[in-house]
Design a protein around this motif. Structure first.
Motif, PDB file in Angstrom:
ATOM      1  N   TYR A 125      37.072 -53.069 -39.695  1.00 56.00           N
ATOM      2  CA  TYR A 125      36.643 -51.671 -39.766  1.00 56.00           C
ATOM      3  C   TYR A 125      37.824 -50.721 -39.582  1.00 56.00           C
ATOM      4  O   TYR A 125      37.936 -49.708 -40.262  1.00 56.00           O
ATOM      5  CB  TYR A 125      35.576 -51.399 -38.700  1.00 56.00           C
ATOM      6  CG  TYR A 125      34.300 -52.202 -38.889  1.00 56.00           C
ATOM      7  CD1 TYR A 125      33.976 -52.752 -40.128  1.00 56.00           C
ATOM      8  CD2 TYR A 125      33.432 -52.425 -37.810  1.00 56.00           C
ATOM      9  CE1 TYR A 125      32.817 -53.497 -40.290  1.00 56.00           C
ATOM     10  CE2 TYR A 125      32.268 -53.167 -37.968  1.00 56.00           C
ATOM     11  CZ  TYR A 125      31.969 -53.708 -39.208  1.00 56.00           C
ATOM     12  OH  TYR A 125      30.824 -54.441 -39.370  1.00 56.00           O
ATOM     13  N   ARG A 126      38.723 -51.064 -38.643  1.00 58.34           N
ATOM     14  CA  ARG A 126      39.902 -50.220 -38.424  1.00 58.34           C
ATOM     15  C   ARG A 126      40.794 -50.203 -39.665  1.00 58.34           C
ATOM     16  O   ARG A 126      41.375 -49.162 -40.015  1.00 58.34           O
ATOM     17  CB  ARG A 126      40.684 -50.704 -37.204  1.00 58.34           C
ATOM     18  CG  ARG A 126      40.068 -50.301 -35.869  1.00 58.34           C
ATOM     19  CD  ARG A 126      41.050 -50.544 -34.725  1.00 58.34           C
ATOM     20  NE  ARG A 126      41.245 -51.964 -34.484  1.00 58.34           N
ATOM     21  CZ  ARG A 126      40.536 -52.676 -33.581  1.00 58.34           C
ATOM     22  NH1 ARG A 126      39.615 -52.066 -32.845  1.00 58.34           N
ATOM     23  NH2 ARG A 126      40.757 -53.952 -33.412  1.00 58.34           N
ATOM     24  N   ASP A 127      40.879 -51.335 -40.325  1.00 53.19           N
ATOM     25  CA  ASP A 127      41.678 -51.406 -41.560  1.00 53.19           C
ATOM     26  C   ASP A 127      41.074 -50.501 -42.635  1.00 53.19           C
ATOM     27  O   ASP A 127      41.791 -49.796 -43.341  1.00 53.19           O
ATOM     28  CB  ASP A 127      41.745 -52.855 -42.053  1.00 53.19           C
ATOM     29  CG  ASP A 127      42.617 -52.992 -43.286  1.00 53.19           C
ATOM     30  OD1 ASP A 127      43.798 -52.615 -43.225  1.00 53.19           O
ATOM     31  OD2 ASP A 127      42.102 -53.459 -44.321  1.00 53.19           O
ATOM     32  N   HIS A 128      39.738 -50.517 -42.757  1.00 53.36           N
ATOM     33  CA  HIS A 128      39.076 -49.649 -43.729  1.00 53.36           C
ATOM     34  C   HIS A 128      39.283 -48.175 -43.379  1.00 53.36           C
ATOM     35  O   HIS A 128      39.523 -47.341 -44.270  1.00 53.36           O
ATOM     36  CB  HIS A 128      37.579 -49.967 -43.770  1.00 53.36           C
ATOM     37  CG  HIS A 128      37.239 -51.162 -44.596  1.00 53.36           C
ATOM     38  ND1 HIS A 128      37.340 -51.172 -45.978  1.00 53.36           N
ATOM     39  CD2 HIS A 128      36.796 -52.412 -44.261  1.00 53.36           C
ATOM     40  CE1 HIS A 128      36.974 -52.350 -46.455  1.00 53.36           C
ATOM     41  NE2 HIS A 128      36.646 -53.122 -45.422  1.00 53.36           N
ATOM     42  N   ILE A 129      39.189 -47.857 -42.078  1.00 47.44           N
ATOM     43  CA  ILE A 129      39.394 -46.460 -41.668  1.00 47.44           C
ATOM     44  C   ILE A 129      40.811 -46.008 -41.979  1.00 47.44           C
ATOM     45  O   ILE A 129      41.034 -44.887 -42.463  1.00 47.44           O
ATOM     46  CB  ILE A 129      39.095 -46.306 -40.161  1.00 47.44           C
ATOM     47  CG1 ILE A 129      37.598 -46.476 -39.907  1.00 47.44           C
ATOM     48  CG2 ILE A 129      39.563 -44.939 -39.656  1.00 47.44           C
ATOM     49  CD1 ILE A 129      37.224 -46.497 -38.433  1.00 47.44           C
ATOM     50  N   ASN A 130      41.783 -46.871 -41.747  1.00 48.15           N
ATOM     51  CA  ASN A 130      43.178 -46.534 -42.023  1.00 48.15           C
ATOM     52  C   ASN A 130      43.405 -46.307 -43.517  1.00 48.15           C
ATOM     53  O   ASN A 130      44.046 -45.321 -43.922  1.00 48.15           O
ATOM     54  CB  ASN A 130      44.093 -47.643 -41.515  1.00 48.15           C
ATOM     55  CG  ASN A 130      45.562 -47.328 -41.769  1.00 48.15           C
ATOM     56  OD1 ASN A 130      46.101 -46.349 -41.281  1.00 48.15           O
ATOM     57  ND2 ASN A 130      46.212 -48.173 -42.556  1.00 48.15           N
TER      58      ASN A 130
END
Length: 206
Positions: A125-130
């Motif tokens: 999820y953090r990768d998608h947000i980034n």
């Protein structure tokens, strides 16, 4: 007004010098009154015909110049209207494009807040947000550079992009963040065979 004064002044100069010198010129050919009278008549007709043709040429030239200026103004107006239309279309498209990364940031942000999310899922999820944050910044840069579009100076970042990864990111964004899909009874699926070789295309990923 300027053209009228120009034509009037030229006509005045021609008439002035013609009257001033033509009689003396005719007297060099003959001193007979009858001959001079006949030549004066011919001179008058010659002056009328020649000045009429000259004035016609001047007026035609002025009208042609005016017509060319009006045509250039018309083309400039059309270019301005087309430019405004392109601006409107660009901004309308950008307002839609902004929703995609914003939905990704908000949607995956909500998923991160869920209590049952595993660490591996949080990392995804953090990768998608980034990635969506970077995409949003790129879109905002494009909007700021709208003036450069008019000059055909927009920067396009062409690079090799893994098509399957690009589609997967889009799928993840819309699948998790767009409630309009379920509201409209729409299904959004991606078919990606596991045994396919990576497919790269040259494009701007943003």
């Amino acid at each position: 007004m300027k053209s009228s004064l120009k034509i009037t002044f030229i006509y005045f100069l021609i008439s002035f010098f013609w009257i001033l010198f033509s009689d003396k010129f005719l007297q060099t050919f003959s001193a007979d009154t009858t001959d001079l009278t006949r030549m004066q008549t011919y001179k008058g007709w010659f002056f009328i015909i020649s000045t009429s043709l000259f004035l016609f040429w001047l007026i035609y030239t002025e009208f042609k110049k005016k017509s060319r200026i009006q045509e250039e103004l018309k083309k400039a107006m059309q270019r301005a209207e087309e430019s405004d239309r392109l601006k409107t279309a660009f901004l309308s498209n950008m307002s839609h494009e902004i929703r995609t990364p914003l939905n990704g940031i908000v949607g995956f942000g909500h998923l991160l807040c869920e209590g049952q999310t595993t660490e591996s899922e949080k990392e995804v999820y953090r990768d998608h947000i980034n990635r969506n944050s970077q995409l949003l910044l790129k879109i905002i840069d494009d909007i700021i550079e709208i003036s450069r579009i008019q000059e055909n100076m927009i920067t396009v970042n062409i690079q090799a992009v893994n098509l399957y990864q690009l589609l997967s990111r889009l799928y993840s964004t819309y699948r998790n963040t767009d409630p309009a899909l379920s509201a409209k009874n729409l299904q959004f699926n991606i078919l990606n065979e596991a045994n396919l070789n990576p497919l790269f295309i040259n494009t701007d990923p943003a």
